[in-house]
Design an enzyme around this catalytic site. Structure first.
Site, PDB file in Angstrom:
ATOM      1  N   SER A  14     -13.938  -4.323  -0.073  1.00 32.64           N
ATOM      2  CA  SER A  14     -14.808  -3.631  -1.023  1.00 32.64           C
ATOM      3  C   SER A  14     -16.274  -3.789  -0.648  1.00 32.64           C
ATOM      4  O   SER A  14     -17.098  -4.193  -1.473  1.00 32.64           O
ATOM      5  CB  SER A  14     -14.569  -4.115  -2.459  1.00 32.64           C
ATOM      6  OG  SER A  14     -15.190  -3.258  -3.398  1.00 32.64           O
ATOM      7  N   PRO A  15     -16.645  -3.466   0.597  1.00 33.83           N
ATOM      8  CA  PRO A  15     -18.037  -3.673   1.025  1.00 33.83           C
ATOM      9  C   PRO A  15     -19.041  -2.794   0.287  1.00 33.83           C
ATOM     10  O   PRO A  15     -20.224  -3.114   0.262  1.00 33.83           O
ATOM     11  CB  PRO A  15     -17.991  -3.316   2.513  1.00 33.83           C
ATOM     12  CG  PRO A  15     -16.831  -2.385   2.652  1.00 33.83           C
ATOM     13  CD  PRO A  15     -15.816  -2.896   1.676  1.00 33.83           C
ATOM     14  N   LEU A  16     -18.574  -1.694  -0.315  1.00 37.21           N
ATOM     15  CA  LEU A  16     -19.475  -0.824  -1.076  1.00 37.21           C
ATOM     16  C   LEU A  16     -19.384  -1.074  -2.580  1.00 37.21           C
ATOM     17  O   LEU A  16     -19.864  -0.271  -3.384  1.00 37.21           O
ATOM     18  CB  LEU A  16     -19.183   0.655  -0.787  1.00 37.21           C
ATOM     19  CG  LEU A  16     -19.285   1.086   0.672  1.00 37.21           C
ATOM     20  CD1 LEU A  16     -19.166   2.599   0.782  1.00 37.21           C
ATOM     21  CD2 LEU A  16     -20.576   0.604   1.316  1.00 37.21           C
TER      22      LEU A  16
ATOM     23  N   GLY B 258     -24.487   5.091  -2.962  1.00 37.09           N
ATOM     24  CA  GLY B 258     -25.337   6.179  -3.452  1.00 37.09           C
ATOM     25  C   GLY B 258     -24.803   6.810  -4.716  1.00 37.09           C
ATOM     26  O   GLY B 258     -24.928   8.010  -4.938  1.00 37.09           O
TER      27      GLY B 258
ATOM     28  N   GLY C  38     -16.907  -0.986  -4.734  1.00 35.41           N
ATOM     29  CA  GLY C  38     -16.167   0.014  -5.499  1.00 35.41           C
ATOM     30  C   GLY C  38     -16.935   1.320  -5.661  1.00 35.41           C
ATOM     31  O   GLY C  38     -16.697   2.063  -6.613  1.00 35.41           O
ATOM     32  N   GLY C  39     -17.868   1.585  -4.737  1.00 32.24           N
ATOM     33  CA  GLY C  39     -18.640   2.821  -4.790  1.00 32.24           C
ATOM     34  C   GLY C  39     -20.055   2.638  -5.301  1.00 32.24           C
ATOM     35  O   GLY C  39     -20.908   3.516  -5.131  1.00 32.24           O
ATOM     36  N   LEU C  40     -20.349   1.493  -5.913  1.00 32.58           N
ATOM     37  CA  LEU C  40     -21.681   1.267  -6.478  1.00 32.58           C
ATOM     38  C   LEU C  40     -22.779   1.315  -5.422  1.00 32.58           C
ATOM     39  O   LEU C  40     -23.899   1.759  -5.693  1.00 32.58           O
ATOM     40  CB  LEU C  40     -21.737  -0.088  -7.185  1.00 32.58           C
ATOM     41  CG  LEU C  40     -21.034  -0.214  -8.539  1.00 32.58           C
ATOM     42  CD1 LEU C  40     -21.071  -1.660  -9.007  1.00 32.58           C
ATOM     43  CD2 LEU C  40     -21.670   0.707  -9.568  1.00 32.58           C
ATOM     44  N   LEU C  41     -22.450   0.870  -4.211  1.00 38.85           N
ATOM     45  CA  LEU C  41     -23.455   0.771  -3.161  1.00 38.85           C
ATOM     46  C   LEU C  41     -23.447   1.969  -2.225  1.00 38.85           C
ATOM     47  O   LEU C  41     -24.100   1.956  -1.178  1.00 38.85           O
ATOM     48  CB  LEU C  41     -23.240  -0.527  -2.362  1.00 38.85           C
ATOM     49  CG  LEU C  41     -23.374  -1.809  -3.178  1.00 38.85           C
ATOM     50  CD1 LEU C  41     -22.846  -3.005  -2.394  1.00 38.85           C
ATOM     51  CD2 LEU C  41     -24.831  -2.036  -3.579  1.00 38.85           C
TER      52      LEU C  41
ATOM     53  N   TYR D  85       0.831  -1.203   0.000  1.00 38.86           N
ATOM     54  CA  TYR D  85       0.000   0.000   0.000  1.00 38.86           C
ATOM     55  C   TYR D  85       0.867   1.255   0.000  1.00 38.86           C
ATOM     56  O   TYR D  85       1.894   1.314   0.694  1.00 38.86           O
ATOM     57  CB  TYR D  85      -0.930   0.017   1.206  1.00 38.86           C
ATOM     58  CG  TYR D  85      -2.051  -0.997   1.158  1.00 38.86           C
ATOM     59  CD1 TYR D  85      -2.287  -1.779   0.020  1.00 38.86           C
ATOM     60  CD2 TYR D  85      -2.885  -1.189   2.254  1.00 38.86           C
ATOM     61  CE1 TYR D  85      -3.310  -2.705  -0.011  1.00 38.86           C
ATOM     62  CE2 TYR D  85      -3.916  -2.111   2.227  1.00 38.86           C
ATOM     63  CZ  TYR D  85      -4.118  -2.873   1.105  1.00 38.86           C
ATOM     64  OH  TYR D  85      -5.134  -3.793   1.072  1.00 38.86           O
TER      65      TYR D  85
END
Length: 328
Positions: free
Chosen positions: A215-217, A224, A219-222, A53
């Protein structure tokens, strides 16, 4: 903060895991320190990072930022369950010099010593294999791990991006050596990407591993994404590519419409859904700001009704039962 047991270990960890991938590339050192302080104050105690990282010419920078935070004292290191990962090479991008990547005993030894130096600590609580190494036998990997545990440099070992059969193979090899084996798996898992339910999560549960979704969202899709699009913020990267698919876009629209009716925030619901799933230790959140961390913390208190969970399944159907369920 709610706490749970990390797999079959004696470790108690918060239901939200602090991911540090943005520390360095997108969040400067001062703000990164502030986020870690806020996370610790909120009860988050499992901090996840990786030696690569920082990326590109700055590989290792994220571990260094965590190290300077530990150096401030205040029992920071004692309060944190520290997790880092190895696999990729740490040199400049391009051809790799032999034995400077993957999971050979030589690279494991080099990588752990380098991470300890950057992190300014004498041990790593959870040392994770970032990817599967199909070239190195598990007996060699476990032999190297045994030495590191005896030296006190690491306490537990976890995996990331491993298939169900990799988990089984790894832990059966460890069992033959009388070793504990893997205690956790980081897998790609969210409402949009549910294939881990087929074999990865069942394998983890069967072998007593904690499951830490990344990636719980999605990649941003979830988070909003269409609402933001209407407000003038265009999707980018993986989100933009995914939304080019009409089916994905329609599902995300249905998701946001459903949550608008309930007055709920999409990102918080996505995290709360993961926390409702069996076998999940806690999702990794990678806040760039303190506000994003606060949003993640609210998800821990959010309880989703059975009706809402059913509606989410209708929008994002899972892959179904594992193949073993179809046996006669």
């Amino acid at each position: 903060m709610e706490y749970t047991q990390l797999g079959r270990t004696g470790l108690k960890v918060g239901r939200i895991v602090l991911g540090t991938m943005n520390f360095g590339p997108r969040t400067d050192e001062s703000d990164s320190h502030a986020i870690m302080d806020a996370a610790l104050d909120a009860g988050i105690n499992l901090f996840d990072t990786a030696n690569v990282y920082g990326w590109g010419e700055n590989k290792g920078r994220t571990e260094e930022i965590i190290g300077t935070w530990f150096a401030k004292g205040g029992e920071r290191r004692d309060k944190v369950v520290l997790a880092t990962k190895l696999f990729g090479h740490m040199g400049p991008d391009g051809p790799v010099w032999p034995n400077h990547d993957r999971l050979s005993a030589l690279n494991i030894r080099r990588a752990v010593d380098a991470s300890l130096k950057r992190l300014r600590t004498d041990h790593i609580d959870l040392y994770q294999f970032h990817h599967v190494d199909r070239r190195t036998p598990w007996d060699e990997i476990w032999q190297a791990v045994d030495v590191l545990i005896q030296q006190g440099k690491i306490l537990y070992v976890g995996s990331s991006n491993h298939a169900g059969w990799h988990i089984a193979q790894a832990n059966e090899a460890a069992r033959r050596r009388g070793a504990l084996g893997l205690v956790s798996e980081q897998c790609h898992y969210n409402l949009v990407e549910r294939r881990a339910e087929m074999e990865v999560i069942p394998a983890a549960q069967a072998y007593g591993l904690g499951v830490i979704p990344w990636s719980p969202l999605g990649g941003g899709l979830l988070g909003g994404v269409l609402r933001k699009e209407r407000d003038g913020t265009s999707a980018s990267g993986r989100s933009a590519e995914a939304l080019a698919n009409t089916t994905v876009r329609d599902r995300i629209q249905s998701y946001e419409d459903l949550l608008d009716k309930h007055g709920l925030e999409p990102g918080e619901v996505a995290l709360a859904w993961l926390l409702s799933r069996p076998g999940i230790t806690g999702p990794i959140v990678g806040p760039r700001t303190a506000d994003q961390l606060s949003s993640a913390l609210r998800a821990v208190e959010l309880r989703l009704s059975d009706d809402l969970l059913s509606a989410l399944d209708d929008i994002f159907p899972g892959p179904g039962q594992a193949p073993e369920a179809f046996a006669w």
